[in-house]
Design a protein around this motif. Structure first.
Motif, mmCIF file in Angstrom:
data_model
loop_
_atom_site.group_PDB
_atom_site.id
_atom_site.type_symbol
_atom_site.label_atom_id
_atom_site.label_comp_id
_atom_site.label_asym_id
_atom_site.label_seq_id
_atom_site.Cartn_x
_atom_site.Cartn_y
_atom_site.Cartn_z
ATOM 1 N N ALA A 127 0.289 0.393 -5.131
ATOM 2 C CA ALA A 127 -0.239 -0.006 -6.432
ATOM 3 C C ALA A 127 -0.082 1.128 -7.427
ATOM 4 O O ALA A 127 -0.333 2.294 -7.099
ATOM 5 N N LEU A 128 0.354 0.790 -8.635
ATOM 6 C CA LEU A 128 0.416 1.742 -9.735
ATOM 7 C C LEU A 128 -0.636 1.317 -10.748
ATOM 8 O O LEU A 128 -0.662 0.153 -11.175
ATOM 9 N N THR A 129 -1.529 2.249 -11.114
ATOM 10 C CA THR A 129 -2.548 1.934 -12.105
ATOM 11 C C THR A 129 -2.374 2.802 -13.335
ATOM 12 O O THR A 129 -1.423 3.582 -13.432
ATOM 13 N N GLY A 130 -3.309 2.693 -14.271
ATOM 14 C CA GLY A 130 -3.076 3.212 -15.613
ATOM 15 C C GLY A 130 -3.318 4.678 -15.859
ATOM 16 O O GLY A 130 -3.675 5.050 -16.982
ATOM 17 N N ALA A 131 -3.157 5.515 -14.865
ATOM 18 C CA ALA A 131 -3.225 6.965 -15.090
ATOM 19 C C ALA A 131 -1.845 7.489 -15.462
ATOM 20 O O ALA A 131 -0.826 6.861 -15.154
ATOM 21 N N SER A 132 -1.808 8.638 -16.110
ATOM 22 C CA SER A 132 -0.533 9.282 -16.360
ATOM 23 C C SER A 132 0.096 9.669 -15.025
ATOM 24 O O SER A 132 -0.604 9.886 -14.039
ATOM 25 N N GLY A 133 1.421 9.723 -14.999
ATOM 26 C CA GLY A 133 2.108 10.061 -13.760
ATOM 27 C C GLY A 133 2.822 8.884 -13.134
ATOM 28 O O GLY A 133 2.935 8.801 -11.910
ATOM 29 N N ALA A 134 3.309 7.976 -13.975
ATOM 30 C CA ALA A 134 4.038 6.809 -13.452
ATOM 31 C C ALA A 134 5.233 7.233 -12.619
ATOM 32 O O ALA A 134 5.636 6.525 -11.688
ATOM 33 N N GLN A 135 5.809 8.397 -12.928
ATOM 34 C CA GLN A 135 6.979 8.872 -12.190
ATOM 35 C C GLN A 135 6.688 9.015 -10.700
ATOM 36 O O GLN A 135 7.562 8.779 -9.861
ATOM 37 N N TYR A 136 5.481 9.419 -10.364
ATOM 38 C CA TYR A 136 5.124 9.560 -8.953
ATOM 39 C C TYR A 136 5.213 8.221 -8.235
ATOM 40 O O TYR A 136 5.777 8.118 -7.150
ATOM 41 N N GLY A 137 4.623 7.201 -8.817
ATOM 42 C CA GLY A 137 4.623 5.891 -8.188
ATOM 43 C C GLY A 137 6.004 5.281 -8.087
ATOM 44 O O GLY A 137 6.363 4.689 -7.055
ATOM 45 N N LEU A 138 6.802 5.416 -9.131
ATOM 46 C CA LEU A 138 8.140 4.840 -9.128
ATOM 47 C C LEU A 138 9.043 5.555 -8.125
ATOM 48 O O LEU A 138 9.842 4.922 -7.433
ATOM 49 N N ARG A 139 8.913 6.864 -8.039
ATOM 50 C CA ARG A 139 9.712 7.622 -7.066
ATOM 51 C C ARG A 139 9.274 7.282 -5.643
ATOM 52 O O ARG A 139 10.113 7.157 -4.736
ATOM 53 N N GLY A 163 -4.172 -10.083 6.576
ATOM 54 C CA GLY A 163 -2.782 -10.053 6.130
ATOM 55 C C GLY A 163 -2.329 -8.754 5.526
ATOM 56 O O GLY A 163 -1.128 -8.529 5.342
ATOM 57 N N ALA A 164 -3.273 -7.848 5.235
ATOM 58 C CA ALA A 164 -2.934 -6.610 4.538
ATOM 59 C C ALA A 164 -2.116 -5.682 5.415
ATOM 60 O O ALA A 164 -2.222 -5.698 6.636
ATOM 61 N N ALA A 165 -1.313 -4.855 4.766
ATOM 62 C CA ALA A 165 -0.535 -3.844 5.475
ATOM 63 C C ALA A 165 -1.468 -2.796 6.067
ATOM 64 O O ALA A 165 -2.621 -2.648 5.645
ATOM 65 N N SER A 166 -0.966 -2.041 7.030
ATOM 66 C CA SER A 166 -1.790 -1.014 7.678
ATOM 67 C C SER A 166 -2.008 0.188 6.774
ATOM 68 O O SER A 166 -2.918 0.985 7.009
ATOM 69 N N SER A 167 -1.189 0.345 5.725
ATOM 70 C CA SER A 167 -1.313 1.484 4.808
ATOM 71 C C SER A 167 -1.252 1.004 3.370
ATOM 72 O O SER A 167 -0.487 0.097 3.041
ATOM 73 N N MET A 168 -2.075 1.634 2.519
ATOM 74 C CA MET A 168 -2.034 1.361 1.086
ATOM 75 C C MET A 168 -2.055 2.681 0.343
ATOM 76 O O MET A 168 -2.767 3.611 0.715
ATOM 77 N N VAL A 169 -1.249 2.745 -0.718
ATOM 78 C CA VAL A 169 -1.219 3.917 -1.586
ATOM 79 C C VAL A 169 -1.437 3.455 -3.021
ATOM 80 O O VAL A 169 -0.795 2.501 -3.471
ATOM 81 N N ILE A 170 -2.345 4.106 -3.730
ATOM 82 C CA ILE A 170 -2.515 3.861 -5.160
ATOM 83 C C ILE A 170 -2.044 5.112 -5.872
ATOM 84 O O ILE A 170 -2.674 6.168 -5.798
ATOM 85 N N CYS A 171 -0.897 5.001 -6.540
ATOM 86 C CA CYS A 171 -0.206 6.169 -7.093
ATOM 87 C C CYS A 171 0.517 5.804 -8.389
ATOM 88 O O CYS A 171 1.509 5.073 -8.322
ATOM 89 N N PRO A 172 0.060 6.299 -9.537
ATOM 90 C CA PRO A 172 -1.132 7.098 -9.713
ATOM 91 C C PRO A 172 -2.388 6.230 -9.686
ATOM 92 O O PRO A 172 -2.310 5.014 -9.861
#
Length: 206
Positions: free
Chosen positions: A13-25, A96-105
């Motif tokens: 998940a990408l949320t509204g913090a600065s640092g979109a580059q981290y999530g996209l990469r 149904g959820a995956a075993s890992s979740m990352v929220i970045c940023p």
């Protein structure tokens, strides 16, 4: 050829913090590693992406899925985007959820929602599921300075089992570009996900 059931699946998940580059990469690296990715991008994150990058990602989940699949040329179903109120998404349920979740940023608002058990949208619900099911949840906040409520939420989430990885790149790899700094953080996330990475040498490696 569809994605095999044994393929590692990650909710990103990408949320509204600065640092979109981290999530996209991170998305790029997860797909390159052969992971299946359930992707969610908040409305605020779309605005940040437009502001901070040259990316033009459609808000419509179906169009976003199609665009990313064509761009990265992955197997059918390897990347799936979901809308903010798609309650039938796998991430919305412990079964149904995956075993890992990352929220970045990870925005301060998302931290607050997770720390207080709110589930006002799919991202918050997915994070809540990861916590209640005791699954891996990695949070990558990018905010400064932090006030007392931020710190309390970070402590509470850590106590609840989440891994907090602030977007604080190191410098021992002698970065030359902004991409090097982004890759440092992404490499650490991949390490915690148990995925191989060659973005940054680990401490002591030559």
């Amino acid at each position: 050829m569809a994605v095999a059931e044994s393929t590692k699946r990650v909710t990103l998940a990408l949320t509204g913090a600065s640092g979109a580059q981290y999530g996209l990469r991170l998305l790029e690296c997860l797909l390159a590693a052969g992971c299946a990715v359930d992707l969610m991008i908040s409305k605020a994150a779309h605005l940040v992406i437009v502001t901070e990058t040259n990316e033009d990602l459609p808000a419509n989940p179906e169009k976003l899925t199609a665009q990313l699949s064509e761009r990265f040329q992955h197997l059918p179903g390897q990347v799936r985007a979901f809308g903010r109120e798609d309650w039938f998404a796998p991430a919305a349920s412990g079964s149904g959820a995956a075993s890992s979740m990352v929220i970045c940023p990870c925005s301060g608002g998302t931290l607050s929602a997770l720390a207080t058990g709110a589930s006002n949208n799919l991202i918050e619900r997915a994070g809540d599921v990861a916590l209640k099911e005791r699954r891996q949840l990695i949070l990558v906040p990018r905010e400064m300075p932090l006030h007392q409520v931020h710190l309390e939420h970070l402590l509470k989430l850590t106590q609840m089992g989440a891994v907090v990885m602030p977007a604080c790149p190191g410098f021992y790899h002698q970065p030359k570009t902004l991409d090097d700094l982004v890759d440092f953080v992404v490499a650490r996330i991949l390490d915690h996900l148990g995925l191989p990475q060659e973005l940054v040498k680990r401490w002591g490696e030559r």
